[in-house]
Design a protein around this motif. Structure first.
Motif, PDB file in Angstrom:
ATOM      1  N   GLU A 187      -5.795  -2.562  -1.406  1.00  0.00           N
ATOM      2  CA  GLU A 187      -4.842  -1.875  -2.214  1.00  0.00           C
ATOM      3  C   GLU A 187      -5.226  -0.436  -2.489  1.00  0.00           C
ATOM      4  O   GLU A 187      -6.029  -0.020  -2.016  1.00  0.00           O
ATOM      5  CB  GLU A 187      -5.119  -2.910  -3.581  1.00  0.00           C
ATOM      6  CG  GLU A 187      -6.453  -2.661  -4.090  1.00  0.00           C
ATOM      7  CD  GLU A 187      -6.632  -3.497  -5.272  1.00  0.00           C
ATOM      8  OE1 GLU A 187      -5.664  -4.002  -5.697  1.00  0.00           O
ATOM      9  OE2 GLU A 187      -7.642  -3.418  -5.969  1.00  0.00           O
ATOM     10  N   GLY A 188      -4.255   0.098  -3.120  1.00  0.00           N
ATOM     11  CA  GLY A 188      -4.289   1.467  -3.229  1.00  0.00           C
ATOM     12  C   GLY A 188      -3.214   2.252  -2.168  1.00  0.00           C
ATOM     13  O   GLY A 188      -2.174   1.931  -2.162  1.00  0.00           O
ATOM     14  N   GLN A 189      -4.048   3.320  -1.568  1.00  0.00           N
ATOM     15  CA  GLN A 189      -3.114   4.168  -0.855  1.00  0.00           C
ATOM     16  C   GLN A 189      -3.543   4.674   0.593  1.00  0.00           C
ATOM     17  O   GLN A 189      -5.059   4.387   0.717  1.00  0.00           O
ATOM     18  CB  GLN A 189      -2.585   5.642  -1.663  1.00  0.00           C
ATOM     19  CG  GLN A 189      -3.647   6.355  -1.953  1.00  0.00           C
ATOM     20  CD  GLN A 189      -3.036   7.552  -2.604  1.00  0.00           C
ATOM     21  OE1 GLN A 189      -3.605   8.494  -2.434  1.00  0.00           O
ATOM     22  NE2 GLN A 189      -1.980   7.476  -3.233  1.00  0.00           N
ATOM     23  N   GLU A 231     -17.378   0.517  -0.019  1.00  0.00           N
ATOM     24  CA  GLU A 231     -16.347   0.462  -1.278  1.00  0.00           C
ATOM     25  C   GLU A 231     -15.728   1.600  -1.796  1.00  0.00           C
ATOM     26  O   GLU A 231     -15.200   1.818  -2.990  1.00  0.00           O
ATOM     27  CB  GLU A 231     -17.229  -0.365  -2.485  1.00  0.00           C
ATOM     28  CG  GLU A 231     -17.951  -1.483  -1.946  1.00  0.00           C
ATOM     29  CD  GLU A 231     -17.099  -2.619  -1.549  1.00  0.00           C
ATOM     30  OE1 GLU A 231     -15.858  -2.351  -2.052  1.00  0.00           O
ATOM     31  OE2 GLU A 231     -17.367  -3.192  -0.485  1.00  0.00           O
ATOM     32  N   SER A 232     -15.728   2.925  -1.429  1.00  0.00           N
ATOM     33  CA  SER A 232     -15.167   4.098  -1.734  1.00  0.00           C
ATOM     34  C   SER A 232     -14.302   4.764  -0.906  1.00  0.00           C
ATOM     35  O   SER A 232     -13.697   5.817  -0.912  1.00  0.00           O
ATOM     36  CB  SER A 232     -16.323   5.119  -1.803  1.00  0.00           C
ATOM     37  OG  SER A 232     -17.338   4.674  -2.966  1.00  0.00           O
ATOM     38  N   GLY A 233     -13.852   3.686   0.100  1.00  0.00           N
ATOM     39  CA  GLY A 233     -12.774   4.406   1.075  1.00  0.00           C
ATOM     40  C   GLY A 233     -13.460   5.331   2.383  1.00  0.00           C
ATOM     41  O   GLY A 233     -14.616   5.680   2.351  1.00  0.00           O
ATOM     42  N   THR A 259      -7.368  -1.368   4.223  1.00  0.00           N
ATOM     43  CA  THR A 259      -7.133  -1.085   2.995  1.00  0.00           C
ATOM     44  C   THR A 259      -6.400  -2.338   2.134  1.00  0.00           C
ATOM     45  O   THR A 259      -5.288  -2.708   2.907  1.00  0.00           O
ATOM     46  CB  THR A 259      -6.291  -0.110   2.664  1.00  0.00           C
ATOM     47  OG1 THR A 259      -6.966   1.261   3.266  1.00  0.00           O
ATOM     48  CG2 THR A 259      -5.899   0.449   1.188  1.00  0.00           C
ATOM     49  N   ASP A 306      -8.160   6.827   2.953  1.00  0.00           N
ATOM     50  CA  ASP A 306      -7.546   5.361   2.601  1.00  0.00           C
ATOM     51  C   ASP A 306      -8.807   5.106   1.386  1.00  0.00           C
ATOM     52  O   ASP A 306      -9.824   5.522   0.884  1.00  0.00           O
ATOM     53  CB  ASP A 306      -8.011   4.458   3.702  1.00  0.00           C
ATOM     54  CG  ASP A 306      -9.074   4.369   4.343  1.00  0.00           C
ATOM     55  OD1 ASP A 306     -10.005   3.642   3.336  1.00  0.00           O
ATOM     56  OD2 ASP A 306      -9.626   4.461   5.453  1.00  0.00           O
ATOM     57  N   SER A 307      -8.127   3.907   0.595  1.00  0.00           N
ATOM     58  CA  SER A 307      -9.021   3.439  -0.497  1.00  0.00           C
ATOM     59  C   SER A 307      -9.524   2.169  -0.016  1.00  0.00           C
ATOM     60  O   SER A 307      -9.552   1.024  -0.837  1.00  0.00           O
ATOM     61  CB  SER A 307      -8.084   3.325  -1.692  1.00  0.00           C
ATOM     62  OG  SER A 307      -6.976   2.488  -1.357  1.00  0.00           O
ATOM     63  N   ILE A 330       0.983  -1.249  -0.072  1.00  0.00           N
ATOM     64  CA  ILE A 330      -0.043   0.133   0.068  1.00  0.00           C
ATOM     65  C   ILE A 330       0.882   1.122  -0.023  1.00  0.00           C
ATOM     66  O   ILE A 330       1.929   1.181   0.810  1.00  0.00           O
ATOM     67  CB  ILE A 330      -0.904   0.048   1.231  1.00  0.00           C
ATOM     68  CG1 ILE A 330      -2.053  -1.167   1.217  1.00  0.00           C
ATOM     69  CG2 ILE A 330      -1.724   1.401   1.349  1.00  0.00           C
ATOM     70  CD1 ILE A 330      -2.516  -1.252   2.346  1.00  0.00           C
ATOM     71  N   GLU A 331       0.479   2.296  -0.789  1.00  0.00           N
ATOM     72  CA  GLU A 331       1.271   3.387  -0.802  1.00  0.00           C
ATOM     73  C   GLU A 331       0.782   4.462   0.476  1.00  0.00           C
ATOM     74  O   GLU A 331      -0.136   4.650   0.560  1.00  0.00           O
ATOM     75  CB  GLU A 331       1.031   4.182  -2.119  1.00  0.00           C
ATOM     76  CG  GLU A 331       1.843   5.356  -2.126  1.00  0.00           C
ATOM     77  CD  GLU A 331       1.451   6.328  -3.471  1.00  0.00           C
ATOM     78  OE1 GLU A 331       2.083   7.313  -3.848  1.00  0.00           O
ATOM     79  OE2 GLU A 331       0.514   6.006  -4.221  1.00  0.00           O
TER      80      GLU A 331
END
Length: 574
Positions: free
Chosen positions: A342-344, A419-421, A340, A363-364, A307-308
């Protein structure tokens, strides 16, 4: 008013509104039928008394209109709550009901213009008494529905005052003044009753929420505590049975112990924050210093999940307690990484106004529904972790964040959808950079001093804990004295040298740790021996007592590194 009460009791605003409106409606409906019946009796009594002194046609019209409006009020309430099954006083019902009440009130007020108060003194006294009685009777509903009292009672009382001032047949300023004073008095009484009733309802709700919260807390804590304990028992059994892979088992024992310590430490944090025993030091804080520490702390966890982690540089300063702010942001970042896939996870610092700065964690991850957002700050509540997987934490992180925000009197905002962080934002007062940056205090410095030849007295009535603690202190090169009770302390004073530091359990056989240390100091004729209370008791009154005594409080279990740092700090301060 609901909002202020909600904040003071820690409720969600929506929950407060819904609860209050339901309770108001329930009580209004319970009183409404009896109120209408009494008003009907008063109407008939007035018509009967005035039959010989007022035109019969006027009385018939007044009587018909009164009963028509009363019938409409009864039918509206019956249809709305009994047939339709509504549970709150919504806008439509409130508007219709108050309009009918206003008409009823005007009809009562109009009666003052059709009676000659000088020619018919007995009937006048009767009419005034009836109206004052109706005013008093309306306080029952008014105590839960303030608009009703203002619309119904204040209206006809005002019309009566107008009648007295205009003159029916001549002005009567004394009666007008009496009615004004009585109206103001009743209004004050009803307003106080209304506020008191709302507060009582909120307190009742709070007790229900706290009772359920404590039950859920204990159930979840019991489950989460049993998991690492079960693992510990199995691993110890494997060691006892001569397992060939002791290195792996020791690694697993360490992991289980770490999980147990993490849970207990979170629970102790909640207890300490609830006990209001945390000292708050609000001062100008460089946000960048905190973000640098958090970046170093969480970079590995983010990399491990691919994760970033985005943490910016900033020159902004805020007014806050550095330790509490860092803890709150750490919990938010930790949660974001855990949820999270995946994503950042990105931290941002934005200027909300000339006086406020917001620090946000986005977060995502899986996101949070509106319904779940009502509970995410509750103890042990977790989104999407019904199986209580310890890898997702224990569900106390956001509860601690909420308490920290309350302590520092700052707002926390949540914006999230499934589902949208998620986006969590802390809004803090902006601060100017000091001319001279604050230097680290002595307490914040790292203590690496040698503990050789330092004499420590351990007061602990549990044999296993006492021996383990003495062994650990001895490994650090300390000379260790041990006592089980206050009686042992008396012998040590005679036979052993004065200790450089005291480590005592709180609950001893014959006294508390605080009392034992104070008695020890009295025996040595001193007012200060560096002392640490080590306790498994998290009761707020215990925390407050130790805090008031000036001793340092550590909660069991204590990691050796933490214990050594505190010992060094106490010796350094002395």
């Amino acid at each position: 008013m609901y909002k202020d009460a909600a904040q003071s009791l820690g409720f969600h605003q929506v929950e407060v509104n819904n609860f209050i409106e339901r309770e108001k409606a329930q009580r209004v409906v319970a009183i409404h039928k009896q109120t209408l019946m009494m008003q009907a009796i008063f109407i008939i009594a007035c018509a009967w008394v005035f039959a010989d002194v007022v035109d019969r046609g006027i009385i018939l019209i007044w009587l018909s209109l009164q009963f028509l409006v009363l019938s409409m009020r009864f039918a509206l309430t019956h249809w709305y709550f009994q047939i339709k099954g509504s549970t709150v006083l919504n806008k439509t019902f409130t508007t219709l009901s108050l309009c009918l009440c206003f008409i009823n009130s005007l009809l009562w007020g109009a009666s003052a213009f059709y009676l000659d108060f000088q020619q018919y003194p007995q009937e006048s006294v009767f009419l005034i008494t009836i109206n004052l009685g109706i005013g008093i009777g309306s306080t029952g509903i008014g105590g839960y529905w303030l608009s009703y009292f203002l619309t119904y009672t204040v209206t006809f009382m005002t019309v009566f005052m107008v009648a007295f001032l205009v003159g029916v047949p001549e002005p009567n300023f004394l009666l007008a003044a009496i009615f004004l004073a009585f109206t103001l008095y009743l209004s004050k009484v009803v307003y106080v009753a209304y506020k008191g009733n709302i507060q009582n309802l909120l307190l009742r709700k709070q007790n229900e929420v706290l009772a359920k919260s404590r039950t859920d807390f204990l159930a979840a804590a019991s489950h989460d505590l049993r998991q690492p304990l079960q693992a510990l028992n199995l691993f110890l059994s494997a060691l006892n049975n001569g397992s060939s892979d002791n290195t792996q088992i020791l690694k697993q024992l360490k992991s289980s112990t770490h999980s147990l310590n993490a849970l207990l430490n979170h629970m102790l944090d909640v207890s300490a924050l609830d006990a209001d025993s945390v000292e708050i030091n609000i001062q100008p804080i460089a946000i960048d210093n905190i973000l640098d520490e958090l970046k170093e702390r969480f970079s590995h966890a983010a990399e491990k999940k691919n994760i970033e982690l985005v943490i910016p540089k900033t020159k902004d300063w805020v007014c806050a307690d550095k330790v509490l702010l860092e803890r709150a942001l750490a919990n938010l970042i930790d949660n974001a990484i855990k949820y999270t896939v995946e994503g950042q996870v990105a931290v941002s610092v934005d200027e909300q106004s000339e006086q406020a700065i917001s620090i946000s964690v986005r977060d995502s991850g899986i996101g949070i529904s509106d319904e779940q957002q009502q509970h995410i700050f509750d103890e042990f509540y977790q989104v999407g972790n019904k199986e209580r997987n310890s890898e997702h934490g224990v569900g106390l992180g956001l509860s601690i964040v909420k308490r920290i925000c309350l302590l520092m009197n700052i707002n926390i905002l949540v914006d999230s959808h499934p589902e949208s962080g998620s986006l969590f934002s802390l809004v803090l007062p902006k601060a100017d950079k000091p001319a001279t940056a604050p230097q680290p205090t002595q307490q914040e410095k790292l203590f690496d001093s040698d503990l050789n030849n330092i004499c420590a007295l351990v007061i602990e009535d549990n044999k296993n804990v006492r021996e383990a603690l003495c062994s650990q202190l001895a490994l650090w090169g300390m000379e260790v004295l041990a006592a089980e009770s206050e009686a042992d302390i008396g012998k040590l004073v005679i036979e052993a040298p004065k200790p450089d530091i005291v480590l005592s359990d709180y609950r001893l056989v014959d006294c508390t740790g605080v009392e034992a240390i104070e008695n020890l100091q009295a025996l040595y004729g001193t007012t200060h021996i560096p002392s640490i209370i080590i306790s498994g008791d998290t009761a707020p009154e215990v925390i407050d007592q130790v805090k008031a005594s000036g001793y340092t409080l550590l909660h069991k279990p204590v990691k050796p590194a933490q214990l050594r740092a505190v010992i060094q700090r106490k010796l350094f301060q002395s």
